[in-house]
Design a protein around this motif. Structure first.
Motif, PDB file in Angstrom:
ATOM      1  N   LEU A   1       0.866  -1.173   0.000  1.00 52.49           N
ATOM      2  CA  LEU A   1       0.000   0.000   0.000  1.00 52.49           C
ATOM      3  C   LEU A   1       0.901   1.220   0.000  1.00 52.49           C
ATOM      4  O   LEU A   1       1.777   1.353   0.861  1.00 52.49           O
ATOM      5  N   ARG A   2       0.715   2.101  -1.005  1.00 53.21           N
ATOM      6  CA  ARG A   2       1.499   3.337  -1.062  1.00 53.21           C
ATOM      7  C   ARG A   2       0.643   4.480  -0.536  1.00 53.21           C
ATOM      8  O   ARG A   2      -0.453   4.737  -1.020  1.00 53.21           O
ATOM      9  N   PHE A   3       1.139   5.152   0.464  1.00 58.08           N
ATOM     10  CA  PHE A   3       0.456   6.292   1.064  1.00 58.08           C
ATOM     11  C   PHE A   3       0.772   7.553   0.258  1.00 58.08           C
ATOM     12  O   PHE A   3       1.746   7.579  -0.499  1.00 58.08           O
ATOM     13  N   PRO A   4      -0.018   8.619   0.404  1.00 56.18           N
ATOM     14  CA  PRO A   4       0.240   9.861  -0.335  1.00 56.18           C
ATOM     15  C   PRO A   4       1.632  10.441  -0.063  1.00 56.18           C
ATOM     16  O   PRO A   4       2.149  11.189  -0.882  1.00 56.18           O
ATOM     17  N   THR A   5       2.240  10.078   1.037  1.00 57.22           N
ATOM     18  CA  THR A   5       3.587  10.557   1.374  1.00 57.22           C
ATOM     19  C   THR A   5       4.666   9.672   0.758  1.00 57.22           C
ATOM     20  O   THR A   5       5.835   9.831   1.044  1.00 57.22           O
ATOM     21  N   TRP A   6       4.265   8.701  -0.073  1.00 51.70           N
ATOM     22  CA  TRP A   6       5.131   7.725  -0.736  1.00 51.70           C
ATOM     23  C   TRP A   6       5.641   6.645   0.200  1.00 51.70           C
ATOM     24  O   TRP A   6       6.471   5.821  -0.170  1.00 51.70           O
ATOM     25  N   TYR A   7       5.151   6.611   1.447  1.00 54.06           N
ATOM     26  CA  TYR A   7       5.503   5.537   2.381  1.00 54.06           C
ATOM     27  C   TYR A   7       4.871   4.237   1.878  1.00 54.06           C
ATOM     28  O   TYR A   7       3.729   4.233   1.430  1.00 54.06           O
ATOM     29  N   LEU A   8       5.620   3.137   1.931  1.00 54.31           N
ATOM     30  CA  LEU A   8       5.112   1.836   1.512  1.00 54.31           C
ATOM     31  C   LEU A   8       4.930   0.924   2.706  1.00 54.31           C
ATOM     32  O   LEU A   8       5.763   0.897   3.614  1.00 54.31           O
ATOM     33  N   SER A   9       3.858   0.169   2.701  1.00 53.70           N
ATOM     34  CA  SER A   9       3.565  -0.789   3.765  1.00 53.70           C
ATOM     35  C   SER A   9       2.929  -2.020   3.126  1.00 53.70           C
ATOM     36  O   SER A   9       2.368  -1.945   2.033  1.00 53.70           O
ATOM     37  N   GLN A  10       3.011  -3.137   3.800  1.00 48.90           N
ATOM     38  CA  GLN A  10       2.327  -4.342   3.331  1.00 48.90           C
ATOM     39  C   GLN A  10       0.821  -4.163   3.465  1.00 48.90           C
ATOM     40  O   GLN A  10       0.344  -3.556   4.413  1.00 48.90           O
ATOM     41  N   VAL A  11       0.072  -4.682   2.497  1.00 53.39           N
ATOM     42  CA  VAL A  11      -1.391  -4.669   2.566  1.00 53.39           C
ATOM     43  C   VAL A  11      -1.808  -5.695   3.621  1.00 53.39           C
ATOM     44  O   VAL A  11      -1.386  -6.846   3.574  1.00 53.39           O
ATOM     45  N   VAL A  12      -2.604  -5.263   4.576  1.00 53.78           N
ATOM     46  CA  VAL A  12      -3.057  -6.171   5.633  1.00 53.78           C
ATOM     47  C   VAL A  12      -4.256  -6.969   5.133  1.00 53.78           C
ATOM     48  O   VAL A  12      -5.035  -6.483   4.298  1.00 53.78           O
TER      49      VAL A  12
END
Length: 51
Positions: A27-38
């Motif tokens: 999941l890419r946040f508007p701040t370009w931070y990436l996280s795994q999709v839960v």
């Protein structure tokens, strides 16, 4: 592994979140931070016909 499906999700103030599926599952946040999709997000999207 490459993602083969994407979904754009609108957020507060028209901010765009981008979810990648079928590979990376990120999941890419508007701040370009990436996280795994839960799994909970995957389940909720499937409930409205996005799988």
């Amino acid at each position: 592994m490459h993602a083969d499906r994407f979904v754009a999700l609108g957020g507060p103030g028209d901010l765009l979140y981008l979810a990648e599926f079928g590979g990376c599952s990120r999941l890419r946040f508007p701040t370009w931070y990436l996280s795994q999709v839960v799994p909970d997000l995957t389940d909720r999207l499937a409930a409205v016909g996005i799988d």
